[in-house]
Design an enzyme around this catalytic site. Structure first.
Site, PDB file in Angstrom:
ATOM      1  N   ASP A  17      66.314  40.886  19.194  1.00 51.54           N
ATOM      2  CA  ASP A  17      65.325  41.540  20.050  1.00 51.54           C
ATOM      3  C   ASP A  17      64.537  40.447  20.768  1.00 51.54           C
ATOM      4  O   ASP A  17      63.482  40.030  20.295  1.00 51.54           O
ATOM      5  CB  ASP A  17      64.414  42.383  19.141  1.00 51.54           C
ATOM      6  CG  ASP A  17      63.555  43.368  19.906  1.00 51.54           C
ATOM      7  OD1 ASP A  17      63.880  43.667  21.066  1.00 51.54           O
ATOM      8  OD2 ASP A  17      62.558  43.853  19.332  1.00 51.54           O
ATOM      9  N   GLU A  89      65.887  47.411  30.399  1.00 53.52           N
ATOM     10  CA  GLU A  89      64.981  48.560  30.517  1.00 53.52           C
ATOM     11  C   GLU A  89      64.680  48.926  31.978  1.00 53.52           C
ATOM     12  O   GLU A  89      64.507  48.051  32.835  1.00 53.52           O
ATOM     13  CB  GLU A  89      63.681  48.209  29.771  1.00 53.52           C
ATOM     14  CG  GLU A  89      62.866  49.414  29.390  1.00 53.52           C
ATOM     15  CD  GLU A  89      62.029  49.177  28.131  1.00 53.52           C
ATOM     16  OE1 GLU A  89      62.452  48.434  27.225  1.00 53.52           O
ATOM     17  OE2 GLU A  89      60.945  49.760  28.062  1.00 53.52           O
ATOM     18  N   LYS A 125      67.932  51.090  29.062  1.00 51.84           N
ATOM     19  CA  LYS A 125      66.824  51.557  28.210  1.00 51.84           C
ATOM     20  C   LYS A 125      65.881  52.440  29.017  1.00 51.84           C
ATOM     21  O   LYS A 125      65.412  52.048  30.098  1.00 51.84           O
ATOM     22  CB  LYS A 125      66.034  50.362  27.687  1.00 51.84           C
ATOM     23  CG  LYS A 125      66.529  49.856  26.357  1.00 51.84           C
ATOM     24  CD  LYS A 125      65.753  48.645  25.937  1.00 51.84           C
ATOM     25  CE  LYS A 125      64.751  48.930  24.849  1.00 51.84           C
ATOM     26  NZ  LYS A 125      64.105  47.676  24.380  1.00 51.84           N
ATOM     27  N   THR A 149      64.188  54.336  24.255  1.00 49.57           N
ATOM     28  CA  THR A 149      63.164  53.508  23.629  1.00 49.57           C
ATOM     29  C   THR A 149      61.830  54.247  23.538  1.00 49.57           C
ATOM     30  O   THR A 149      61.735  55.410  23.918  1.00 49.57           O
ATOM     31  CB  THR A 149      63.042  52.178  24.425  1.00 49.57           C
ATOM     32  OG1 THR A 149      62.215  51.288  23.693  1.00 49.57           O
ATOM     33  CG2 THR A 149      62.473  52.394  25.814  1.00 49.57           C
ATOM     34  N   PHE A 171      60.926  53.241  16.734  1.00 48.58           N
ATOM     35  CA  PHE A 171      60.043  52.096  16.451  1.00 48.58           C
ATOM     36  C   PHE A 171      59.470  52.227  15.045  1.00 48.58           C
ATOM     37  O   PHE A 171      59.027  53.302  14.643  1.00 48.58           O
ATOM     38  CB  PHE A 171      58.897  52.060  17.469  1.00 48.58           C
ATOM     39  CG  PHE A 171      59.283  51.461  18.802  1.00 48.58           C
ATOM     40  CD1 PHE A 171      60.533  51.661  19.357  1.00 48.58           C
ATOM     41  CD2 PHE A 171      58.372  50.695  19.515  1.00 48.58           C
ATOM     42  CE1 PHE A 171      60.883  51.105  20.595  1.00 48.58           C
ATOM     43  CE2 PHE A 171      58.694  50.130  20.742  1.00 48.58           C
ATOM     44  CZ  PHE A 171      59.943  50.338  21.285  1.00 48.58           C
TER      45      PHE A 171
HETATM   46  C1  E4P Z   1      63.118  46.961  21.153  1.00 47.08           C
HETATM   47  O1  E4P Z   1      63.947  47.655  21.647  1.00 47.08           O
HETATM   48  C2  E4P Z   1      61.686  47.193  21.323  1.00 47.08           C
HETATM   49  O2  E4P Z   1      61.334  47.093  22.666  1.00 47.08           O
HETATM   50  C3  E4P Z   1      60.926  46.213  20.486  1.00 47.08           C
HETATM   51  O3  E4P Z   1      61.474  46.156  19.198  1.00 47.08           O
HETATM   52  C4  E4P Z   1      59.444  46.531  20.437  1.00 47.08           C
HETATM   53  O4  E4P Z   1      58.820  45.697  19.516  1.00 47.08           O
HETATM   54  P1  E4P Z   1      57.250  45.524  19.425  1.00 47.08           P
HETATM   55  O5  E4P Z   1      56.669  46.778  18.880  1.00 47.08           O
HETATM   56  O6  E4P Z   1      57.066  44.366  18.500  1.00 47.08           O
HETATM   57  O7  E4P Z   1      56.753  45.224  20.813  1.00 47.08           O
END
Ligand code: E4P
Length: 314
Positions: A17, A89, A125, A149, A171
Site C-alpha cells: 500500500d 484511484e 479505485k 475503497t 478499512f
Molecule cells: C488502501 O487502499 C487505502 O487507501 C489505505 O490503506 C488507507 O490507509 P490509511 O487509513 O492509513 O490512510
C-alpha cells in the site's frame, strides 16, 4: 526461521500500500495499491521528480490531464515490480457522479493501454458511495475491474458484492481510529477491534453466500490487525508494517477461511435500503464523508504542485 510475513503469505495475497516505487521494488508484492494521499507524498519526493516533470510536460498545460498522466505513470512504474495489478484511484470529486466516474475510469484505462499495460493489470479505485458502486457495476461489464475503497459499513460491502465488483477494500485502521476517539481510549485490544470485526463479518458473508468479489483488508494501524485477518483474500499493507511483519519471527494461525465462515442471513439491498442501512452506521457515514474530503484535499494539493510546475515550464 519463518517470519510473520512469510507465514501470512501462505494464507493471503500480500499487497503493498504505497506510491513509493522503490519500496514496491524492495518488497516485490503480488499487487500494489495507491491513493491520492500516497501519490501526493511520492510526487513531493525528489526521487520521483522526473516522473512528475514528464507528466507535466506531456499534458502541455492541461492540469487534469497531468493529474491522470501522473497517476498512470506511477502505476506503470509500479507494475514493473509486481506480477499482478496496481490500483489507481478516480478523483474523489466524482464520488457522487456515476457518469463522471465512468468517464474518468475509461480515460485512465485508455492511458494505461496506450502505455502498453492491459486493463487486466489495473484496478480502478472508486469510493463506495451508491453512485460509485453503480459506476463500478457498469465498468465491470466493459472489462474494467474495480477496487471499491472507503468501505466502512456492511451495507457498502453488500451493495458491492451485489454489483459484481472485482474487489473491495474494507478499512480497518480508520474504523479503529473512530472508535478509539469515541471511547476516549488510546488503544482497543484486537479481540474487541471493530475494524478487524468488520472485515471478518464481510469476509464470512461473502464466502457463505458464494460472492466472487475479493476482500482486501486495508488501512492498518498495527501489525496485530493484519495477523488477526490472516486468510483474508488479500491484505494491503504499508511498507513500515511490511517491515515489522518481516522482522517478527514465527508462525501464524489462519483466522479467516471459507470453511469456517459463519452462517449469516442474506440481506436484500436496493438503493433505499442501502442508504438507510449505511446511514444507521454513524462511524461509516462520518468516515466515508471525511475520507472523500481528505482524498480531495490531497488531490488539490497535488494539482497546485502541478500547476506551479506547469507555469515554471512555460
Ligand atoms: C488502501 O487502499 C487505502 O487507501 C489505505 O490503506 C488507507 O490507509 P490509511 O487509513 O492509513 O490512510
Amino acid at each position: 526461521m519463518l517470519s510473520n510475513l512469510d507465514a501470512l503469505r501462505r494464507y493471503s495475497l500480500v499487497v503493498a500500500d504505497t506510491g513509493d516505487i522503490d519500496a514496491v521494488a524492495r518488497w516485490k508484492p503480488q499487487d500494489a495499491t495507491t491513493n491520492p494521499s500516497l501519490l501526493l507524498a511520492s510526487a513531493e519526493d525528489p526521487r520521483y521528480q522526473p516522473l512528475v516533470d514528464r507528466a507535466v510536460r506531456q499534458a502541455r498545460g492541461d492540469v487534469a490531464a497531468a493529474m491522470d498522466g501522473l497517476f498512470v505513470q506511477f502505476g506503470v512504474e509500479i507494475l514493473k515490480h509486481v506480477a499482478g495489478r496496481v490500483s489507481t484511484e478516480v478523483d474523489a470529486r466524482l464520488s457522487f457522479d456515476t457518469e463522471g466516474s465512468i468517464d474518468r475510469a475509461r480515460r485512465l484505462i485508455a492511458l494505461y493501454e496506450k502505455a502498453g499495460v492491459s486493463r487486466e493489470r489495473v484496478l480502478i479505485k472508486l469510493a463506495s458511495t451508491w453512485e460509485g458502486i453503480r459506476a463500478a457495476a457498469r465498468l465491470e461489464r466493459e472489462g474494467i475491474h474495480c477496487n471499491m475503497t472507503l468501505l466502512f459499513s456492511f451495507a457498502q460491502a453488500v451493495a458491492c458484492a451485489e454489483a459484481g465488483v472485482t474487489l473491495i477494500s474494507p478499512f480497518v485502521g480508520r474504523i479503529y481510529d473512530w472508535h478509539k476517539q469515541a471511547r476516549k481510549v488510546d488503544d482497543i485490544p484486537l479481540d474487541d477491534d471493530p475494524g478487524v470485526a468488520s472485515v471478518t463479518r464481510i469476509y464470512n458473508y461473502y464466502k457463505k453466500h458464494g460472492y466472487p468479489t475479493q476482500v482486501m483488508g486495508a488501512s492498518f494501524r498495527k501489525a496485530g490487525q493484519i495477523t488477526a485477518l490472516a486468510g483474508c483474500d488479500l491484505l494491503t499493507i504499508a511498507p513500515d508494517l511490511l517491515d515489522k511483519l518481516a522482522k517478527t519471527p514465527g508462525e501464524l494461525p489462519r483466522k479467516l477461511s471459507p470453511e469456517t465462515a459463519k452462517d449469516v442471513q442474506k440481506i436484500p439491498l436496493d438503493e433505499k435500503a442501502f442508504r438507510w442501512m449505511h446511514n444507521e452506521d454513524a462511524m461509516a457515514t462520518d468516515k466515508l464523508a471525511e475520507g472523500i474530503r481528505r482524498f480531495d484535499a490531497d488531490a488539490r494539493k497535488l494539482e497546485k504542485l502541478i500547476t506551479s510546475l506547469a507555469a515554471a515550464t512555460v
